[in-house]
Design a protein around this motif. Structure first.
Motif, mmCIF file in Angstrom:
data_model
loop_
_atom_site.group_PDB
_atom_site.id
_atom_site.type_symbol
_atom_site.label_atom_id
_atom_site.label_comp_id
_atom_site.label_asym_id
_atom_site.label_seq_id
_atom_site.Cartn_x
_atom_site.Cartn_y
_atom_site.Cartn_z
ATOM 1 N N ILE A 192 0.860 -1.184 0.000
ATOM 2 C CA ILE A 192 0.000 0.000 0.000
ATOM 3 C C ILE A 192 0.896 1.235 0.000
ATOM 4 O O ILE A 192 1.685 1.430 0.921
ATOM 5 N N THR A 193 0.784 2.054 -1.023
ATOM 6 C CA THR A 193 1.606 3.256 -1.134
ATOM 7 C C THR A 193 0.777 4.503 -0.819
ATOM 8 O O THR A 193 -0.439 4.499 -0.995
ATOM 9 N N PRO A 194 1.424 5.582 -0.359
ATOM 10 C CA PRO A 194 0.660 6.778 0.044
ATOM 11 C C PRO A 194 -0.001 7.500 -1.120
ATOM 12 O O PRO A 194 -1.005 8.183 -0.942
ATOM 13 N N ILE A 195 0.580 7.385 -2.309
ATOM 14 C CA ILE A 195 -0.025 7.894 -3.540
ATOM 15 C C ILE A 195 0.131 6.820 -4.611
ATOM 16 O O ILE A 195 0.785 5.799 -4.380
ATOM 17 N N ASP A 196 -0.461 7.036 -5.751
ATOM 18 C CA ASP A 196 -0.452 6.041 -6.821
ATOM 19 C C ASP A 196 0.974 5.614 -7.186
ATOM 20 O O ASP A 196 1.884 6.441 -7.248
ATOM 21 N N ARG A 197 1.176 4.335 -7.431
ATOM 22 C CA ARG A 197 2.503 3.803 -7.768
ATOM 23 C C ARG A 197 3.105 4.471 -8.996
ATOM 24 O O ARG A 197 4.298 4.787 -9.028
ATOM 25 N N GLU A 198 2.279 4.652 -10.020
ATOM 26 C CA GLU A 198 2.796 5.277 -11.240
ATOM 27 C C GLU A 198 3.218 6.716 -10.983
ATOM 28 O O GLU A 198 4.177 7.207 -11.595
ATOM 29 N N GLN A 199 2.514 7.393 -10.092
ATOM 30 C CA GLN A 199 2.895 8.758 -9.749
ATOM 31 C C GLN A 199 4.238 8.778 -9.026
ATOM 32 O O GLN A 199 5.088 9.638 -9.290
ATOM 33 N N ILE A 200 4.442 7.835 -8.116
ATOM 34 C CA ILE A 200 5.721 7.744 -7.399
ATOM 35 C C ILE A 200 6.851 7.473 -8.384
ATOM 36 O O ILE A 200 7.893 8.147 -8.366
ATOM 37 N N HIS A 201 6.639 6.488 -9.247
ATOM 38 C CA HIS A 201 7.667 6.109 -10.211
ATOM 39 C C HIS A 201 7.973 7.263 -11.167
ATOM 40 O O HIS A 201 9.140 7.583 -11.436
ATOM 41 N N GLY A 202 6.919 7.898 -11.671
ATOM 42 C CA GLY A 202 7.107 8.998 -12.602
ATOM 43 C C GLY A 202 7.807 10.181 -11.966
ATOM 44 O O GLY A 202 8.695 10.796 -12.568
ATOM 45 N N LEU A 203 7.431 10.497 -10.715
ATOM 46 C CA LEU A 203 8.001 11.666 -10.056
ATOM 47 C C LEU A 203 9.480 11.470 -9.740
ATOM 48 O O LEU A 203 10.302 12.350 -10.028
ATOM 49 N N ILE A 204 9.853 10.330 -9.179
ATOM 50 C CA ILE A 204 11.257 10.139 -8.799
ATOM 51 C C ILE A 204 12.149 10.092 -10.035
ATOM 52 O O ILE A 204 13.281 10.597 -10.020
ATOM 53 N N ASN A 205 11.650 9.535 -11.128
ATOM 54 C CA ASN A 205 12.459 9.482 -12.344
ATOM 55 C C ASN A 205 12.556 10.845 -13.019
ATOM 56 O O ASN A 205 13.600 11.191 -13.590
ATOM 57 N N ALA A 206 11.490 11.631 -12.945
ATOM 58 C CA ALA A 206 11.545 12.995 -13.481
ATOM 59 C C ALA A 206 12.527 13.837 -12.676
ATOM 60 O O ALA A 206 13.289 14.642 -13.241
ATOM 61 N N MET A 207 12.527 13.666 -11.357
ATOM 62 C CA MET A 207 13.486 14.375 -10.515
ATOM 63 C C MET A 207 14.911 13.944 -10.857
ATOM 64 O O MET A 207 15.829 14.773 -10.914
ATOM 65 N N ASP A 208 15.100 12.664 -11.090
ATOM 66 C CA ASP A 208 16.434 12.162 -11.419
ATOM 67 C C ASP A 208 16.934 12.749 -12.735
ATOM 68 O O ASP A 208 18.137 13.000 -12.897
ATOM 69 N N ASP A 209 16.012 12.970 -13.677
ATOM 70 C CA ASP A 209 16.391 13.563 -14.959
ATOM 71 C C ASP A 209 17.005 14.955 -14.778
ATOM 72 O O ASP A 209 17.890 15.357 -15.539
ATOM 73 N N VAL A 210 16.518 15.700 -13.781
ATOM 74 C CA VAL A 210 17.035 17.056 -13.541
ATOM 75 C C VAL A 210 18.516 16.995 -13.190
ATOM 76 O O VAL A 210 19.350 17.697 -13.778
ATOM 77 N N LEU A 211 18.865 16.136 -12.236
ATOM 78 C CA LEU A 211 20.267 16.048 -11.818
ATOM 79 C C LEU A 211 21.145 15.428 -12.896
ATOM 80 O O LEU A 211 22.315 15.792 -13.045
ATOM 81 N N ASP A 212 20.586 14.495 -13.652
ATOM 82 C CA ASP A 212 21.352 13.920 -14.758
ATOM 83 C C ASP A 212 21.775 15.014 -15.741
ATOM 84 O O ASP A 212 22.912 15.029 -16.233
ATOM 85 N N LEU A 213 20.860 15.939 -16.024
ATOM 86 C CA LEU A 213 21.178 17.019 -16.953
ATOM 87 C C LEU A 213 22.193 17.994 -16.365
ATOM 88 O O LEU A 213 23.057 18.514 -17.085
ATOM 89 N N LEU A 214 22.093 18.269 -15.065
ATOM 90 C CA LEU A 214 23.096 19.119 -14.421
ATOM 91 C C LEU A 214 24.481 18.496 -14.546
ATOM 92 O O LEU A 214 25.462 19.175 -14.851
ATOM 93 N N GLN A 215 24.555 17.194 -14.326
ATOM 94 C CA GLN A 215 25.832 16.504 -14.467
ATOM 95 C C GLN A 215 26.293 16.502 -15.927
ATOM 96 O O GLN A 215 27.480 16.723 -16.221
ATOM 97 N N ASP A 216 25.363 16.264 -16.854
ATOM 98 C CA ASP A 216 25.710 16.277 -18.277
ATOM 99 C C ASP A 216 26.263 17.640 -18.704
ATOM 100 O O ASP A 216 27.238 17.713 -19.464
ATOM 101 N N ALA A 217 25.634 18.713 -18.222
ATOM 102 C CA ALA A 217 26.098 20.051 -18.567
ATOM 103 C C ALA A 217 27.504 20.294 -18.021
ATOM 104 O O ALA A 217 28.363 20.870 -18.700
ATOM 105 N N THR A 218 27.737 19.832 -16.801
ATOM 106 C CA THR A 218 29.060 19.964 -16.186
ATOM 107 C C THR A 218 30.115 19.224 -16.998
ATOM 108 O O THR A 218 31.188 19.765 -17.308
ATOM 109 N N GLU A 219 29.816 17.995 -17.362
ATOM 110 C CA GLU A 219 30.771 17.189 -18.129
ATOM 111 C C GLU A 219 30.981 17.745 -19.535
ATOM 112 O O GLU A 219 32.096 17.724 -20.058
ATOM 113 N N THR A 220 29.906 18.255 -20.137
ATOM 114 C CA THR A 220 30.017 18.796 -21.487
ATOM 115 C C THR A 220 30.949 20.005 -21.522
ATOM 116 O O THR A 220 31.770 20.159 -22.439
#
Length: 215
Positions: free
Chosen positions: A74-102
């Motif tokens: 039993i999750t506090p909010i919908d499973r797909e919402q949890i999965h979508g949100l954490i992966n969208a947040m991860d995309d932000v930091l991935d891009l920050l790292q990509d910009a740094t490396e670029t």
């Protein structure tokens, strides 16, 4: 009845969102310092490592969220919402790292005013992402709902501001940059920085959906 009591419930998802959001804000601050002190090689390397550390720590949080999703009945909010949100947040930091490396790989000579402006807008978006996810456990409070929606609107506005800055930056770049190699490098950096605000807007849209469904 006993079976239901033995099933894992809730999980620590909101706290994990908070941790990830804090790493996003930390990485964005380090990236801002990197471009502000770009001429100082030792500081540039120090802040680049801080961005990388924030990204690695956030990756561990993302992995823990995905692990918990498989274990929690039993999750506090919908499973797909949890999965979508954490992966969208991860995309932000991935891009920050990509910009740094670029920047390092392309050996960009110097930061332009447009890079600094886009970096500032990206950092402001990241700070608001970090803030808005802290509000998710409190959606039973109407004032918190209003604050969450307002923060999402602020992220949307910042993303629109970044769009305008990038269009102006591209126009200036193609008019005034005589070195084709430098033009190609800066064009890639501008696009990457604007994409950071796009990913923050993705997070805001997901949060707004969660707020509307759970308030």
């Amino acid at each position: 009845m006993l079976f239901g009591k033995l099933l894992p419930r809730e999980g620590n998802f909101f706290e994990l969102f908070n941790q990830h959001g804090a790493y996003i804000a930390e990485g964005a601050r380090a990236f801002t310092r990197l471009i502000e002190h770009y001429a100082d090689l030792s500081l540039r390397e120090q802040y680049a490592e801080e961005v990388n550390n924030a990204e690695r720590n956030a990756d561990r949080v993302t992995a823990e969220v995905n692990r918990l999703l498989h274990k929690t009945f039993i999750t506090p909010i919908d499973r797909e919402q949890i999965h979508g949100l954490i992966n969208a947040m991860d995309d932000v930091l991935d891009l920050l790292q990509d910009a740094t490396e670029t920047m390092q790989l392309y050996d960009v000579r110097a930061m332009t005013e447009e890079v600094l402006r886009l970096g500032d807008l990206s950092a402001k978006c990241c700070d608001r992402v970090a803030h808005v996810v802290t509000l998710l456990p409190k959606l039973s409070d109407h004032s918190v709902v209003e604050a969450a929606i307002k923060t999402c609107e602020e992220i949307d506005k910042l993303e629109s501001d970044a769009d305008r800055v990038m269009r102006s930056a591209m126009s200036k770049l193609f008019r005034e940059q005589p070195d084709v190699r430098e033009l190609i490098k800066l064009k890639a950096i501008y696009e990457m920085l604007e994409s950071i605000t796009d990913r923050c807007e993705d997070v805001a849209n997901l949060v707004e959906g969660i707020v509307l469904e759970n308030s």
